[in-house]
Design a protein around this motif. Structure first.
Motif, PDB file in Angstrom:
ATOM      1  N   MET A  88       0.854  -1.184   0.000  1.00  0.00           N
ATOM      2  CA  MET A  88       0.000   0.000   0.000  1.00  0.00           C
ATOM      3  C   MET A  88       0.890   1.234   0.000  1.00  0.00           C
ATOM      4  O   MET A  88       1.992   1.195   0.525  1.00  0.00           O
ATOM      5  N   PRO A  89       0.461   2.324  -0.623  1.00  0.00           N
ATOM      6  CA  PRO A  89       1.210   3.571  -0.473  1.00  0.00           C
ATOM      7  C   PRO A  89       0.859   4.238   0.854  1.00  0.00           C
ATOM      8  O   PRO A  89      -0.241   4.078   1.355  1.00  0.00           O
ATOM      9  N   LEU A  90       1.810   4.981   1.395  1.00  0.00           N
ATOM     10  CA  LEU A  90       1.623   5.566   2.715  1.00  0.00           C
ATOM     11  C   LEU A  90       2.271   6.943   2.741  1.00  0.00           C
ATOM     12  O   LEU A  90       3.368   7.124   2.224  1.00  0.00           O
ATOM     13  N   THR A  91       1.567   7.896   3.301  1.00  0.00           N
ATOM     14  CA  THR A  91       2.039   9.278   3.361  1.00  0.00           C
ATOM     15  C   THR A  91       2.558   9.584   4.756  1.00  0.00           C
ATOM     16  O   THR A  91       1.946   9.219   5.759  1.00  0.00           O
ATOM     17  N   THR A  92       3.710  10.258   4.812  1.00  0.00           N
ATOM     18  CA  THR A  92       4.315  10.654   6.073  1.00  0.00           C
ATOM     19  C   THR A  92       4.217  12.167   6.225  1.00  0.00           C
ATOM     20  O   THR A  92       4.476  12.914   5.275  1.00  0.00           O
ATOM     21  N   THR A  93       3.835  12.597   7.421  1.00  0.00           N
ATOM     22  CA  THR A  93       3.487  14.000   7.667  1.00  0.00           C
ATOM     23  C   THR A  93       4.161  14.473   8.951  1.00  0.00           C
ATOM     24  O   THR A  93       4.406  13.676   9.855  1.00  0.00           O
ATOM     25  N   SER A  94       4.454  15.741   9.001  1.00  0.00           N
ATOM     26  CA  SER A  94       4.857  16.348  10.272  1.00  0.00           C
ATOM     27  C   SER A  94       3.613  16.889  10.966  1.00  0.00           C
ATOM     28  O   SER A  94       2.694  17.385  10.323  1.00  0.00           O
ATOM     29  N   PHE A  95       3.577  16.740  12.304  1.00  0.00           N
ATOM     30  CA  PHE A  95       2.471  17.219  13.126  1.00  0.00           C
ATOM     31  C   PHE A  95       3.008  18.273  14.098  1.00  0.00           C
ATOM     32  O   PHE A  95       4.161  18.198  14.549  1.00  0.00           O
ATOM     33  N   ILE A  96       2.157  19.226  14.437  1.00  0.00           N
ATOM     34  CA  ILE A  96       2.589  20.316  15.305  1.00  0.00           C
ATOM     35  C   ILE A  96       1.436  20.725  16.200  1.00  0.00           C
ATOM     36  O   ILE A  96       0.254  20.549  15.859  1.00  0.00           O
ATOM     37  N   VAL A  97       1.761  21.239  17.378  1.00  0.00           N
ATOM     38  CA  VAL A  97       0.740  21.773  18.286  1.00  0.00           C
ATOM     39  C   VAL A  97      -0.054  22.858  17.556  1.00  0.00           C
ATOM     40  O   VAL A  97       0.517  23.730  16.893  1.00  0.00           O
ATOM     41  N   GLU A 110      15.197  26.027  16.355  1.00  0.00           N
ATOM     42  CA  GLU A 110      15.838  25.127  17.312  1.00  0.00           C
ATOM     43  C   GLU A 110      14.858  24.179  18.000  1.00  0.00           C
ATOM     44  O   GLU A 110      15.230  23.435  18.895  1.00  0.00           O
ATOM     45  N   THR A 111      13.595  24.247  17.609  1.00  0.00           N
ATOM     46  CA  THR A 111      12.586  23.385  18.232  1.00  0.00           C
ATOM     47  C   THR A 111      12.871  21.916  17.933  1.00  0.00           C
ATOM     48  O   THR A 111      13.156  21.543  16.789  1.00  0.00           O
ATOM     49  N   GLU A 112      12.815  21.059  18.958  1.00  0.00           N
ATOM     50  CA  GLU A 112      13.037  19.630  18.766  1.00  0.00           C
ATOM     51  C   GLU A 112      11.848  18.990  18.050  1.00  0.00           C
ATOM     52  O   GLU A 112      10.699  19.301  18.360  1.00  0.00           O
ATOM     53  N   VAL A 113      12.159  18.092  17.115  1.00  0.00           N
ATOM     54  CA  VAL A 113      11.140  17.358  16.369  1.00  0.00           C
ATOM     55  C   VAL A 113      11.289  15.877  16.707  1.00  0.00           C
ATOM     56  O   VAL A 113      12.391  15.321  16.611  1.00  0.00           O
ATOM     57  N   GLY A 114      10.210  15.224  17.112  1.00  0.00           N
ATOM     58  CA  GLY A 114      10.260  13.823  17.493  1.00  0.00           C
ATOM     59  C   GLY A 114      10.256  12.897  16.292  1.00  0.00           C
ATOM     60  O   GLY A 114       9.508  13.103  15.338  1.00  0.00           O
ATOM     61  N   VAL A 115      11.103  11.857  16.305  1.00  0.00           N
ATOM     62  CA  VAL A 115      11.112  10.787  15.315  1.00  0.00           C
ATOM     63  C   VAL A 115      11.361   9.469  16.039  1.00  0.00           C
ATOM     64  O   VAL A 115      11.820   9.456  17.180  1.00  0.00           O
ATOM     65  N   VAL A 116      11.079   8.350  15.357  1.00  0.00           N
ATOM     66  CA  VAL A 116      11.208   7.018  15.947  1.00  0.00           C
ATOM     67  C   VAL A 116      12.544   6.417  15.549  1.00  0.00           C
ATOM     68  O   VAL A 116      12.951   6.503  14.384  1.00  0.00           O
ATOM     69  N   ALA A 117      13.246   5.820  16.500  1.00  0.00           N
ATOM     70  CA  ALA A 117      14.545   5.191  16.251  1.00  0.00           C
ATOM     71  C   ALA A 117      14.402   4.091  15.215  1.00  0.00           C
ATOM     72  O   ALA A 117      13.468   3.288  15.258  1.00  0.00           O
ATOM     73  N   ARG A 149       2.050  15.265  26.431  1.00  0.00           N
ATOM     74  CA  ARG A 149       2.475  15.758  27.749  1.00  0.00           C
ATOM     75  C   ARG A 149       3.229  17.087  27.644  1.00  0.00           C
ATOM     76  O   ARG A 149       3.630  17.642  28.651  1.00  0.00           O
ATOM     77  N   GLY A 150       3.429  17.581  26.425  1.00  0.00           N
ATOM     78  CA  GLY A 150       4.095  18.858  26.236  1.00  0.00           C
ATOM     79  C   GLY A 150       5.604  18.770  26.195  1.00  0.00           C
ATOM     80  O   GLY A 150       6.283  19.793  26.201  1.00  0.00           O
ATOM     81  N   GLU A 151       6.184  17.547  26.117  1.00  0.00           N
ATOM     82  CA  GLU A 151       7.637  17.415  26.070  1.00  0.00           C
ATOM     83  C   GLU A 151       8.191  17.858  24.718  1.00  0.00           C
ATOM     84  O   GLU A 151       9.338  18.300  24.624  1.00  0.00           O
ATOM     85  N   ILE A 152       7.433  17.673  23.654  1.00  0.00           N
ATOM     86  CA  ILE A 152       7.799  18.161  22.331  1.00  0.00           C
ATOM     87  C   ILE A 152       6.563  18.798  21.718  1.00  0.00           C
ATOM     88  O   ILE A 152       5.426  18.488  22.101  1.00  0.00           O
ATOM     89  N   VAL A 153       6.788  19.712  20.766  1.00  0.00           N
ATOM     90  CA  VAL A 153       5.653  20.387  20.128  1.00  0.00           C
ATOM     91  C   VAL A 153       5.462  19.943  18.691  1.00  0.00           C
ATOM     92  O   VAL A 153       4.491  20.340  18.045  1.00  0.00           O
ATOM     93  N   ALA A 154       6.405  19.136  18.162  1.00  0.00           N
ATOM     94  CA  ALA A 154       6.300  18.679  16.773  1.00  0.00           C
ATOM     95  C   ALA A 154       6.885  17.287  16.671  1.00  0.00           C
ATOM     96  O   ALA A 154       7.800  16.920  17.414  1.00  0.00           O
TER      97      ALA A 154
END
Length: 886
Positions: A88-97, A110-117, A149-154
């Motif tokens: 299946m095709p799959l779209t990846t997106t950035s999310f933000i508060v 300088e805002t930290e952006v979360g990603v998965v290892a 929990r507010g640890e990251i905003v994006a």
């Protein structure tokens, strides 16, 4: 046939709705169901290894899994993996508060952006967004929880996964998609070089039919906002589900569609009127063609149909197309070739059709104009046969770009509206003033099971719970009569499979300007999960209040009989959990028997307590195993359906059935850190137990344990000065007082008395070999033997460790010797341990009588010292014997 080895599939354990572990640690998700289908096609069972994302890839690299269930292709992964056909095709997106107003990811600074290892998102961000700071998380679940929990905003996630987890852990408006990063096909990955397996996997994928895939996809996209296109064919639901916004958008798009349709109709009427007038006056208007806003022409086809020309064409053709009218007088090909390649064939075919039938010709097509672009043109003309057999069409063509733009805008709005309606998570529906469904969106089928044709044309009332129909009718009438939108009506609806679901609905009146009819436009959302959460919160509150009441009862009862408090607890628990029987059982010290000490029964349910005294557990093999688990591992015993007990439990099944028990729970009760029995509840009918039923009953069992422990400690306070806590025999302090009494009687009246000291042989070795629990059991068994072997006037006491003393008041040495010999013999006969591993113990003894000592120096201590010396002489002589006399 030997069963095929399982196909081991590696996948992320926190990647919903594709793969995740549910509350019972079972694998769930769209890819899990898909691989179950693939396993059936391969005729192999499937086993899943769901771990963190990076580890799931390593499992395939190390050969601990046959295949990775779904991942993106990357250069790094191609070094050790081969990939299947597209899943299946799959779209990846950035999310933000939502309240962070930035236009794109470049603005994050300088805002930290979360990603998965170990994820493709991490590789992409390192390569394409190198200026941004990344914060690495082990999985998507941990990342989204950190965001809420507010640890990251994006953060960056596959769009369906991000939306699923945000729907679970956040409010709908807390986060918003910021930027689409990429779309990639999702594929399965196998170890490089395993071509045979890869070919069989691709064949299995190709053999799964469309309908099966559609049903599989709909199952996982019923309540989550997801954008997925499954394997090869199926375009699935994309998410848009903000309730109030969707109502306003739907209303706006509907008004836009009506307005555009009126504009197109008005423009079409104007054009049609102009065309008719032009056709009627065509010959006359040939003299004034230069002033007509279009191109007037006469078009000739030769009799043989091989030559085309424009005997006349107005000068505007030069202005628009850059063609000279005189050049077209003999050859029409330069103009005909200007037709767009997609329109040319049908354009020429329509001319031939008009020539054959001599009917008016009308056609819309794109024509290349002087600047190289294409304009939409509409041409129409009337054919006339000439004397030479040729045909001439008299007509004109005009540009219709504005009309086409209006049509395209209308179609785009209609397509957008349809996509929103058909792909929204919520149900969109319309009712007329009589409450009849005139439309329901496809999500009705997904959420409630009925096909659209089963609903449309029907009244809403049969689908709504009878108790909620009045307020739904009132809500409908208020929206239509007051002409204003309303929100927040909550009601229950019937799923096709019989379930009851909770919905909330917003609604607005829509006035159709063409028909004059007022339609009720509603948007319904499934809130069953929220309602269940509210019910669960209420249940937990009631349970906590119950525990508080019971705890207070046990705290307040003070010294004395605990039975009324236990009976009060059993009644309260039975009524709270709506069971038919609650009870308390106590094990014997050797756990060979058990007795029902307390019982509560619902009215009409027969009591069982009288027939459940000193029940021999060992005679019920299967039950004995369950009790052993209950005692040794502190486990809960749960029987969901007595009728489904295994064959080895046939005796127990017959017993329970004779007692009308259908299902039951038993929870261990501990006293002094030792399982002393169990608390249980019975149901005489099948019932749906709560998932946390065992936990709740464990709380009750702990409460009972605390109360019994409190009662035990109070009894210990009373008996502490006279009783040995392990064996229950009298203690040394009590013995010394009684020996003093016997010594006084001997000194005053000459009444002889004897004492014997016992010491269990090799007791330290027994403890070291079998453990202190077995050692304690031996001490208690030997103490029990002493108690059963002495007279009522004799005193058996534990002297310390493995040493015991019997005081024989008024008993001479020879009479005491006979009693001691019986005790030594009976001790040899005792067996300890499990069947097949049983062992026996022996005991040594030193016996002394008061009359053996000189009267001047006799004391209780001197008599005890004499018996103790004889005990150690018995041990030196070989143990398992008694020494007495000279």
């Amino acid at each position: 046939n030997q069963e095929a080895p399982p196909l081991i599939v590696a996948q992320d354990h926190a990647w919903p709705p594709f793969s995740f572990l549910d509350s019972n640690n079972n694998p769930r998700g769209l890819l899990i169901d898909l691989w179950e289908l693939i396993g059936k096609e391969l005729d192999r069972p499937v086993a899943f290894r769901l771990v963190d994302w990076g580890e799931s890839i390593e499992l395939v690299r190390r050969g601990e899994a046959h295949v990775h269930g779904g991942l993106f292709v990357s250069t790094e992964r191609e070094e050790f993996l081969q990939f299947s056909e597209e899943l299946m095709p799959l779209t990846t997106t950035s999310f933000i508060v939502s309240d962070l107003l930035v236009p794109d990811m470049a603005s994050l600074g300088e805002t930290e952006v979360g990603v998965v290892a170990g994820s493709y998102e991490k590789t992409f961000m390192r390569q394409e967004k190198a200026d941004l700071k990344l914060r690495i998380f082990p999985n998507n679940e941990a990342m989204v929880r950190a965001a809420t929990r507010g640890e990251i905003v994006a953060f960056v996630a596959d769009y369906p996964v991000g939306m699923f987890l945000l729907d679970r852990h956040a409010e709908p408006t807390d986060f918003r998609p910021l930027e689409v990063l990429y779309s990639q096909p999702l594929k399965a990955g196998v170890q490089r070089g395993d071509d045979a397996f890869l070919n069989s996997l691709n064949q299995a994928l190709a053999s799964i039919d469309d309908e099966t895939l559609r049903q599989l996809s709909q199952r996982w996209l019923s309540s989550e906002t997801v954008e997925v296109v499954p394997i090869r064919w199926i375009t699935l639901i994309t998410g848009l589900s903000l309730l109030a916004a969707l109502a306003l958008i739907s209303f706006f798009l509907y008004r836009q569609r009506v307005w555009l349709r009126r504009q197109v109709m008005q423009r079409s009427r104007e054009l049609r009127k102009a065309h008719e007038q032009l056709r009627d006056n065509l010959l006359f208007l040939q003299q004034v063609t230069d002033n007509v806003p279009g191109v007037i022409y006469s078009f000739r086809r030769s009799a043989d149909g091989k030559q085309y020309s424009f005997p006349y064409i107005s000068d505007r053709v030069k202005e628009w197309l850059g063609l000279e009218p005189k050049d077209l007088a003999d050859d029409a090909i330069p103009l005909l070739e200007r037709a767009h390649s997609d329109d040319r064939h049908s354009f020429l075919a329509s001319i031939e059709q008009s020539a054959r039938t001599l009917t008016p010709w009308r056609f819309q097509l794109r024509i290349q104009v002087a600047d190289g672009g294409y304009w939409w043109m509409e041409a129409q003309s009337m054919p006339a046969t000439q004397e030479d057999g040729s045909i001439i069409w008299y007509g004109y063509f005009n540009e219709i770009r504005e009309q086409k733009q209006l049509e395209q805008a209308l179609r785009a709005k209609e397509r957008q509206f349809r996509l929103i309606v058909e792909n929204a998570n919520d149900i969109i529906y319309t009712l007329n003033a009589q409450g009849i469904f005139t439309y329901v969106s496809p999500n009705w089928t997904t959420l409630l099971g009925h096909d659209q044709h089963e609903v449309q044309g029907q009244s809403f009332e049969p689908f709504v719970h009878p108790d909620d129909r009045p307020k739904c009718r009132k809500f409908l009438n208020e929206v239509i009569k007051e002409g204003t939108k309303r929100a927040g009506v909550e009601y229950r609806v019937h799923h096709k499979d019989g379930q009851i679901r909770w919905h909330t609905s917003n609604a607005a009146p829509i006035h159709d300007e063409l028909t004059g009819e007022i339609t009720y436009l509603g948007i319904a959302r499934d809130i069953t999960r929220r309602k269940l959460a509210q019910e669960e919160e209420s249940y937990q509150n009631r349970f906590q209040r119950l525990i508080l009441r019971l705890s207070s009862s046990f705290v307040d009862f003070g010294f004395g009989n605990i039975d009324p408090q236990i009976e009060y607890l059993l009644r309260e628990i039975g009524e709270f959990f709506e069971v038919d029987r609650s009870y308390l059982f106590q094990f014997s010290d050797d756990r060979r028997t058990m007795s029902n000490t307390h019982e509560w029964c619902r009215p009409g349910i027969p009591p069982l307590i009288d027939g459940m005294q000193e029940v021999d557990i060992e005679n019920h093999g299967w039950w004995w195993q369950q009790i052993q688990q209950l005692v040794e591992y502190d486990q809960v015993l749960f029987i969901n359906d007595v009728d489904e007990l295994p064959d080895e439990a046939a005796t127990e099944r017959e017993l329970f059935q004779s007692q009308q028990v259908r299902s039951m729970f038993c929870v261990p009760v501990r006293i002094n850190q030792r399982v002393a029995g169990f608390f249980g509840v019975d149901s005489v009918s099948l019932r749906q137990w709560r998932n946390d039923q065992a936990d709740l009953l464990t709380v009750i069992a702990n409460l009972i344990s605390g109360a019994l422990e409190k009662n035990r400690l109070e009894q210990e306070v009373i008996n502490m000065s006279v009783t040995d806590p392990l064996t229950g025999l009298r203690n040394r302090r009590y013995l010394e007082n009684r020996m003093f009494e016997s010594m006084e009687a001997y000194l005053r009246h000459g009444t002889d008395f004897s004492i014997v000291i016992f010491d269990l042989d090799h007791f330290k070795a027994i403890n070291d070999t079998h453990g202190h629990l077995v050692g304690d059991t031996i001490l208690r068994r030997f103490a029990s033997l002493l108690e059963s072997s002495v007279r009522g006037s004799d005193i058996a006491a534990r002297f310390g460790g493995e040493e015991f003393i019997i005081l024989f008041p008024g008993t001479e040495l020879d009479e005491a010797r006979q009693s001691v010999e019986r005790i030594l013999s009976d001790t040899r006969d005792m067996q300890f341990g499990n069947p097949g591993q049983a062992f026996s113990v022996t005991v040594s003894a030193g016996l002394a009588a008061a009359s053996e000592l000189e009267i001047e120096g006799i004391t209780a201590d001197s008599l005890t010292a004499l018996a103790d010396a004889r005990l150690y002489l018995a041990k030196r002589l070989g143990r398992d014997q008694m020494v007495y006399g000279d």
